[in-house]
Write an enzyme that holds these catalytic residues in place. Structure first.
Site, PDB file in Angstrom:
ATOM      1  N   ASP A  88      17.664 -32.730-108.827  1.00 44.61           N
ATOM      2  CA  ASP A  88      18.792 -33.559-108.388  1.00 44.61           C
ATOM      3  C   ASP A  88      18.293 -34.956-107.983  1.00 44.61           C
ATOM      4  O   ASP A  88      18.929 -35.964-108.273  1.00 44.61           O
ATOM      5  CB  ASP A  88      19.502 -32.882-107.206  1.00 44.61           C
ATOM      6  CG  ASP A  88      19.805 -31.424-107.527  1.00 44.61           C
ATOM      7  OD1 ASP A  88      20.412 -31.174-108.576  1.00 44.61           O
ATOM      8  OD2 ASP A  88      19.399 -30.534-106.749  1.00 44.61           O
ATOM      9  N   HIS A 113      21.667 -27.205-103.283  1.00 46.25           N
ATOM     10  CA  HIS A 113      21.635 -27.446-104.728  1.00 46.25           C
ATOM     11  C   HIS A 113      22.926 -26.861-105.315  1.00 46.25           C
ATOM     12  O   HIS A 113      22.959 -25.751-105.837  1.00 46.25           O
ATOM     13  CB  HIS A 113      20.395 -26.788-105.359  1.00 46.25           C
ATOM     14  CG  HIS A 113      20.434 -26.845-106.866  1.00 46.25           C
ATOM     15  ND1 HIS A 113      20.337 -28.011-107.581  1.00 46.25           N
ATOM     16  CD2 HIS A 113      20.586 -25.865-107.788  1.00 46.25           C
ATOM     17  CE1 HIS A 113      20.423 -27.749-108.870  1.00 46.25           C
ATOM     18  NE2 HIS A 113      20.587 -26.456-109.029  1.00 46.25           N
TER      19      HIS A 113
HETATM   20  P1  NAX Z   1      16.873 -17.567-118.124  1.00 47.09           P
HETATM   21  O1  NAX Z   1      18.036 -16.617-118.047  1.00 47.09           O
HETATM   22  O2  NAX Z   1      16.528 -18.175-119.448  1.00 47.09           O
HETATM   23  O3  NAX Z   1      15.565 -16.852-117.593  1.00 47.09           O
HETATM   24  C1  NAX Z   1      15.546 -16.134-116.418  1.00 47.09           C
HETATM   25  C2  NAX Z   1      14.443 -15.112-116.552  1.00 47.09           C
HETATM   26  O4  NAX Z   1      14.333 -14.463-115.300  1.00 47.09           O
HETATM   27  C3  NAX Z   1      14.732 -14.043-117.609  1.00 47.09           C
HETATM   28  O5  NAX Z   1      13.633 -13.955-118.490  1.00 47.09           O
HETATM   29  C4  NAX Z   1      14.908 -12.764-116.776  1.00 47.09           C
HETATM   30  O6  NAX Z   1      14.416 -11.611-117.438  1.00 47.09           O
HETATM   31  C5  NAX Z   1      14.056 -13.101-115.542  1.00 47.09           C
HETATM   32  N1  NAX Z   1      14.391 -12.333-114.360  1.00 47.09           N
HETATM   33  C6  NAX Z   1      15.598 -11.892-113.929  1.00 47.09           C
HETATM   34  N2  NAX Z   1      15.464 -11.174-112.810  1.00 47.09           N
HETATM   35  C7  NAX Z   1      14.134 -11.178-112.503  1.00 47.09           C
HETATM   36  C8  NAX Z   1      13.372 -10.584-111.472  1.00 47.09           C
HETATM   37  N3  NAX Z   1      13.951  -9.840-110.533  1.00 47.09           N
HETATM   38  N4  NAX Z   1      12.037 -10.786-111.475  1.00 47.09           N
HETATM   39  C9  NAX Z   1      11.432 -11.512-112.428  1.00 47.09           C
HETATM   40  N5  NAX Z   1      12.116 -12.080-113.459  1.00 47.09           N
HETATM   41  C10 NAX Z   1      13.449 -11.908-113.484  1.00 47.09           C
HETATM   42  O7  NAX Z   1      17.173 -18.671-117.017  1.00 47.09           O
HETATM   43  P2  NAX Z   1      16.498 -20.113-116.844  1.00 47.09           P
HETATM   44  O8  NAX Z   1      17.275 -21.104-117.641  1.00 47.09           O
HETATM   45  O9  NAX Z   1      15.037 -20.006-117.057  1.00 47.09           O
HETATM   46  O10 NAX Z   1      16.861 -20.412-115.319  1.00 47.09           O
HETATM   47  C11 NAX Z   1      16.241 -19.683-114.271  1.00 47.09           C
HETATM   48  C12 NAX Z   1      16.924 -19.949-112.960  1.00 47.09           C
HETATM   49  O11 NAX Z   1      16.813 -21.309-112.618  1.00 47.09           O
HETATM   50  C13 NAX Z   1      18.424 -19.640-112.935  1.00 47.09           C
HETATM   51  O12 NAX Z   1      18.743 -18.958-111.743  1.00 47.09           O
HETATM   52  C14 NAX Z   1      19.052 -21.029-112.932  1.00 47.09           C
HETATM   53  O13 NAX Z   1      20.341 -21.016-112.354  1.00 47.09           O
HETATM   54  C15 NAX Z   1      18.057 -21.775-112.099  1.00 47.09           C
HETATM   55  N6  NAX Z   1      18.081 -23.234-112.164  1.00 47.09           N
HETATM   56  C16 NAX Z   1      17.845 -23.908-111.022  1.00 47.09           C
HETATM   57  C17 NAX Z   1      17.807 -25.289-110.975  1.00 47.09           C
HETATM   58  C18 NAX Z   1      17.507 -26.017-109.702  1.00 47.09           C
HETATM   59  O14 NAX Z   1      17.575 -27.261-109.721  1.00 47.09           O
HETATM   60  N7  NAX Z   1      17.200 -25.372-108.578  1.00 47.09           N
HETATM   61  C19 NAX Z   1      18.089 -26.081-112.194  1.00 47.09           C
HETATM   62  C20 NAX Z   1      17.851 -25.338-113.448  1.00 47.09           C
HETATM   63  C21 NAX Z   1      18.301 -23.909-113.437  1.00 47.09           C
HETATM   64  O15 NAX Z   1      19.658 -23.849-113.757  1.00 47.09           O
END
Ligand code: NAX
Length: 328
Positions: A160, A188
């Site tokens: 952000d 966020h």
């Molecule tokens: P993806 O859905 O592509 O990847 C998430 C991965 O996490 C998957 O491979 C899944 O198998 C794994 N996962 C789920 N539960 C798990 C657990 N208990 N232990 C270990 N791995 C686990 O999502 P992606 O685009 O990589 O985004 C990841 C996270 O970042 C999401 O929650 C998203 O909302 C968040 N974000 C946060 C941002 C921020 O500024 N704080 C911005 C970007 C993003 O949207």
């Protein structure tokens, strides 16, 4: 040089894919420090994780000492110096923010505990998985029950911060590199407060250079706080490269220090600074000393408009804390 241990959860996902090669490129600990990567995924994603690790090997990264792929938390966080908590359940159709909190909260209870038990005592963990602030609070509380203090966990608002920096630069017709000291306050989420009152553009006050308060309080704020959705609408997928870049910057500044005269935005445990409720995880302007510690920048004047917006984002965080009270 002795390798550092970096753990990444959700390593087979969108952000993980963009993050890993840059960690093994030295973007966090520098170009001379070898890295052992510990990649943590849920069981069903281990096959995909293997593919991600294979591709990483195929880059022949000079700093890569070893890769461990696992669904076991204590193995995944074992001896970690730095942890990127990226993995989380995505928001499904019809899911409200509160539903997401309930779905993801327990993940961070387990991870907080495992980090406290298995990582180095000096570990630094950044929470990226959403809702990042309150997930971070859950991890802090869980880790504290096992002897690791809340200062080990922060949540990412650097994306952000970068979005605000770039929007200001574009409006001023300048490069992002000449914009300094924007602030993200709060959550966020769309209630975040991108504050430009202390920002500079080429050493001039940003407000003076932009000369358009209505834009700063209107379109600028809206663009920054809803940028994630705009990216999804345009790309069909959520931010990955920019999120990975921000996570690397967040960790690198925390480990190696913020440049003199500059701060970054980090969501950290509130100590009541600026009137924020104590004990929530909220974004503040922070400076990092380079020895692993950070401090909330003190004494900045805030306008009545910023104060009003801060209250709204802090109220949202209080509600989030209330919704997960049983996990704390
Ligand atoms: P993806 O859905 O592509 O990847 C998430 C991965 O996490 C998957 O491979 C899944 O198998 C794994 N996962 C789920 N539960 C798990 C657990 N208990 N232990 C270990 N791995 C686990 O999502 P992606 O685009 O990589 O985004 C990841 C996270 O970042 C999401 O929650 C998203 O909302 C968040 N974000 C946060 C941002 C921020 O500024 N704080 C911005 C970007 C993003 O949207």
């Amino acid at each position: 040089m002795k390798p550092v241990v970096v753990s990444v959860t959700g390593a087979a996902g969108n952000i993980g894919y963009a993050l890993l090669p840059r960690i093994t490129n030295g973007d966090v600990f520098g170009p001379d420090t070898p890295v052992i990567l510990k990649l943590v995924e849920i069981e069903p994603a281990l096959k995909a994780l293997e593919g991600t690790a294979m591709e990483l090997y195929d880059c022949a990264p000079p700093l890569l000492h070893d890769v461990v792929c696992t669904a076991d938390l204590e193995e995944g966080f074992g001896d970690a110096d730095a942890v990127f908590l990226v993995g989380a359940r995505p928001r499904g159709p019809g899911m409200e923010r509160a539903d997401l909190l309930r779905a993801n909260g327990p993940i961070f209870t387990g991870q907080g505990e495992a980090i406290a038990k298995a990582a180095k005592k000096s570990v630094k963990a950044v929470v990226v998985g959403n809702p990042a602030n309150t997930n971070c609070l859950i991890a802090q509380e869980s880790a504290a029950k096992h002897g690791l203090g809340p200062e080990a966990f922060t949540a990412m608002t650097r994306l952000d911060h970068n979005r605000a920096t770039s929007q200001l630069a574009a409006k001023a017709g300048a490069r992002p590199g000449v914009v300094n000291n924007v602030i993200i306050w709060g959550n966020h989420s769309p209630t975040m407060v991108p504050d430009t009152e202390h920002a500079t553009i080429g050493c001039q006050p940003a407000g003076k250079v932009i000369g358009d308060d209505a834009w700063l309080q209107g379109d600028f704020r809206k663009t920054v706080s809803t940028r994630g959705k705009a990216i999804i609408d345009a790309r069909g997928k959520s931010s990955a490269k920019s999120a990975a870049h921000a996570a690397l910057e967040h960790m690198s500044l925390w480990v190696r220090g913020t440049p003199a005269g500059n701060w970054t935005s980090m969501a950290v445990r509130s100590d009541g600074s600026y009137g924020a409720p104590e004990g929530i995880v909220t974004s503040f302007p922070c400076v990092c000393s380079g020895d692993g510690s950070y401090e909330i920048v003190q004494g900045l004047e805030t306008s009545a408009w910023v104060k009003e917006q801060q209250q709204a984002t802090w109220d949202e965080l209080l509600k989030e804390r209330e919704a997960v009270q049983d996990l704390l």
